[in-house]
Enzyme design. Structure first.
Site, mmCIF file in Angstrom:
data_model
loop_
_atom_site.group_PDB
_atom_site.id
_atom_site.type_symbol
_atom_site.label_atom_id
_atom_site.label_comp_id
_atom_site.label_asym_id
_atom_site.label_seq_id
_atom_site.Cartn_x
_atom_site.Cartn_y
_atom_site.Cartn_z
ATOM 1 N N ASP A 218 0.839 -1.199 0.000
ATOM 2 C CA ASP A 218 0.000 0.000 0.000
ATOM 3 C C ASP A 218 0.879 1.255 0.000
ATOM 4 O O ASP A 218 2.095 1.184 -0.207
ATOM 5 C CB ASP A 218 -0.954 -0.013 1.203
ATOM 6 C CG ASP A 218 -2.296 0.642 0.886
ATOM 7 O OD1 ASP A 218 -2.378 1.878 0.946
ATOM 8 O OD2 ASP A 218 -3.254 -0.087 0.571
ATOM 9 N N ILE A 324 -6.597 0.823 -6.800
ATOM 10 C CA ILE A 324 -6.546 2.184 -7.326
ATOM 11 C C ILE A 324 -7.447 3.057 -6.462
ATOM 12 O O ILE A 324 -8.630 2.812 -6.316
ATOM 13 C CB ILE A 324 -6.917 2.233 -8.821
ATOM 14 C CG1 ILE A 324 -8.216 1.492 -9.128
ATOM 15 C CG2 ILE A 324 -5.779 1.623 -9.652
ATOM 16 C CD1 ILE A 324 -8.672 1.606 -10.582
ATOM 17 N N ASP A 325 -6.848 4.099 -5.888
ATOM 18 C CA ASP A 325 -7.452 4.830 -4.779
ATOM 19 C C ASP A 325 -7.647 6.307 -5.128
ATOM 20 O O ASP A 325 -7.123 6.804 -6.127
ATOM 21 C CB ASP A 325 -6.528 4.688 -3.562
ATOM 22 C CG ASP A 325 -7.254 4.847 -2.231
ATOM 23 O OD1 ASP A 325 -8.428 5.260 -2.229
ATOM 24 O OD2 ASP A 325 -6.631 4.557 -1.192
ATOM 25 N N ARG A 380 -14.010 -1.090 -2.630
ATOM 26 C CA ARG A 380 -14.190 -0.699 -1.236
ATOM 27 C C ARG A 380 -15.550 -0.025 -1.137
ATOM 28 O O ARG A 380 -15.851 0.888 -1.899
ATOM 29 C CB ARG A 380 -13.095 0.284 -0.835
ATOM 30 C CG ARG A 380 -11.924 -0.342 -0.118
ATOM 31 C CD ARG A 380 -12.161 -0.541 1.361
ATOM 32 N NE ARG A 380 -12.369 0.739 2.011
ATOM 33 C CZ ARG A 380 -11.385 1.570 2.345
ATOM 34 N NH1 ARG A 380 -10.133 1.285 2.082
ATOM 35 N NH2 ARG A 380 -11.662 2.714 2.939
ATOM 36 N N ASP A 384 -12.400 4.119 5.647
ATOM 37 C CA ASP A 384 -11.281 3.355 6.196
ATOM 38 C C ASP A 384 -11.661 2.751 7.541
ATOM 39 O O ASP A 384 -12.299 3.399 8.374
ATOM 40 C CB ASP A 384 -10.076 4.255 6.411
ATOM 41 C CG ASP A 384 -9.311 4.518 5.122
ATOM 42 O OD1 ASP A 384 -9.851 4.246 4.038
ATOM 43 O OD2 ASP A 384 -8.170 5.008 5.207
#
Length: 517
Positions: A218, A324-325, A380, A384
């Site tokens: 990450d 991919i964020d 997601r 978080d």
């Protein structure tokens, strides 16, 4: 308002700058509103529907809440200027009204848009009614262009309606995706930005003991946001990292925020014209890592060539799993080279990544949801998680296990219809955490019951036999077709059924129990 009541037929409307034709059909107790638009529609208010007391409202992207509210709930939201677009495409509306992006549900009814290819579909709560809207920004259509279809259904079982809606989305978008039946590992929730090469190797050596086959690096390996192939001085080159991890029999995963670049990055310094702008200057998408972050203009051919080459090269180096964020950056409002909506721009970028990485698993994160359907394998679907349970402030945007898990439950129906749901990582360590055993069990067992992705994010040397037992039980719960029977729960107590098993979970009381059906 175009439609005041629902009735079958074809209806034509002329507005100041556009012409709209709506087709209303009733098929097997489902209303379907489709049609075409010519001209410059801007924002279209399609129709208004009555609502009951409790509503399930959805945020536009991964991290945002999917939660129940009362229809007359007061709005008391002041968005952080540095993060306003992570909360909404329309911050000025979000701060004043209850908004639900893509779909909403109330007792006995669900309404939702089937796609988001050009326009952004959303709902606003206005007193005792909900207004369905389509936003086309400043797009102009010279030829009749299909509107994003709207699905409306009623039934006594809201959970079943949400599943029917998700099936309709899957069919409309001809969705295909890879499954994730294995166990993964992610570096983030133990090491964060303090990740080191020695710690990666230590965990890679232990991964096989936990059934881990996908090993994802990450944030923390790269020199800067945007310079993805240049590692920090303390790390080997990416080629060496990937080769070493593959030597342990692992499928290598890598984190990137591919539509973002920091003000200090080589990418931004060399190509400032590549970014979404405002008044001719690069427009800040958000602020993070103590830096201003800018968003790539995904309508530019040179940007798309760069993106293609980046992902093609990483795939050829051996990366088989891409997280991919911060993808919402690709869809912020602003000036782009080509006249496209932010939704179209985002999808162009996702398509490039999809095509450049054929065969790899793509996990979206921080991503607008409906535009990504069919373009990612996993998603997601919550904020978080964290090594602590969390408090009673669900909308402040801070990480916590409680609110990550709430979203996994309320967005359960997307799983294996839109993509594979990623509920965020399991944290099973008994050390360096504020979560007790029961809290760790709740998170793991809910994820297992929902058949979601299971990815650990611990220093594996800290996992004792008790942690291994929790992991084994969570994995054994997977494989069923889950349903959240009371998805409209207002007190965060839920009943989840799967594989002839019922799990009763109370997120406020931090309690759970199993029953056989």
């Amino acid at each position: 308002m175009l439609l005041e009541v629902l009735k079958e037929g074809t209806f034509c409307f002329k507005q100041k700058d556009c012409s709209i034709e709506l087709r209303v059909q009733r098929i097997n107790n489902v209303w379907l509103i489709s049609g075409t638009v010519v001209g410059r529609p801007g924002r279209i208010e399609l129709l208004a529907l009555p609502v009951k007391e409790v509503l399930l409202l959805n945020n536009w992207q991964s991290w945002g809440p999917c939660r129940t509210v009362k229809k007359n709930q007061q709005i008391q939201v002041k968005l952080n200027e540095d993060w306003k677009y992570s909360a909404s495409m329309f911050p000025e509306i979000f701060e004043k009204k209850l908004v639900s992006d893509y779909f909403f549900a109330t007792e006995g009814s669900v309404a939702g848009f089937l796609s988001s290819r050009i326009g952004h579909g959303f709902f606003t709560i206005e007193d005792d009614r909900v207004v369905a809207c389509l936003e086309y920004f400043d797009r102009c259509f010279d030829e009749p262009t299909e509107l994003e279809p709207l699905f409306i259904a009623e039934n006594s079982n809201t959970a079943l309606l949400l599943e029917h809606y998700a099936e309709a989305v899957k069919a409309h978008n001809k969705v295909e995706f890879q499954s994730f039946e294995t166990v993964g590992w992610c570096s983030w929730y133990h090491y964060f930005l303090d990740l080191s090469w020695d710690e990666l190797l230590k965990n890679a050596k232990l991964a096989g003991q936990f059934g881990i086959t996908t090993f994802q690096i990450d944030d923390g390996y790269e020199r800067d946001i945007g310079d993805w192939t240049i590692t920090k001085e303390s790390f080997p080159r990416l080629e060496e990292i990937i080769e070493a991890l593959k030597g342990y029999g692992l499928k290598v995963g890598l984190w990137l925020a591919p539509f973002s670049a920091s003000e200090t990055s080589q990418l931004f310094k060399e190509h400032p014209q590549w970014f979404v702008s405002e008044n001719g200057e690069p427009k800040m998408a958000y602020k993070n890592w103590n830096k201003k972050i800018y968003a790539l203009d995904l309508t530019r051919n040179d940007v798309k060539r760069w993106l293609w080459n980046l992902f093609k090269d990483l795939k050829e180096l051996g990366v088989e799993y891409f997280k991919i964020d911060f993808l919402f950056a690709g869809a912020i409002p602003g000036e782009r080279t080509e006249r496209r909506t932010p939704v179209e721009a985002l999808r162009e970028g996702l398509k490039v990544i999809r095509e450049a990485t054929q065969g790899a698993f793509i996990l979206g994160c921080g991503c607008p949801l409906l535009p990504a359907v069919g373009l990612v394998d996993g998603m997601r679907i919550g904020p978080d998680t964290a090594p602590y349970w969390g408090d009673d402030k669900p909308d402040v945007g801070l990480p916590s296990a409680k609110w990550a898990l709430r979203n996994a439950i309320t967005r359960y129906f997307m799983h294996k219809r839109f993509w594979v749901n990623d509920p965020d990582c399991l944290l099973l360590r008994a050390q360096q955490t504020q979560m007790n055993l029961q809290e760790r069990q709740i998170y793991a067992y809910v994820c297992g019951m929902l058949d979601n992705m299971i990815v650990l994010s611990d220093d594996l040397t800290l996992l004792d036999e008790e942690a291994k037992n929790v992991l084994r039980h969570a994995v054994s719960l997977r494989g069923g077709k889950a349903r959240v029977e009371n998805v409209l729960s207002t007190d965060l107590t839920y009943v989840i059924t799967s594989k002839e098993t019922k799990l009763l979970v109370d997120l406020n009381g931090k309690k759970f129990s199993f029953e056989k059906l």
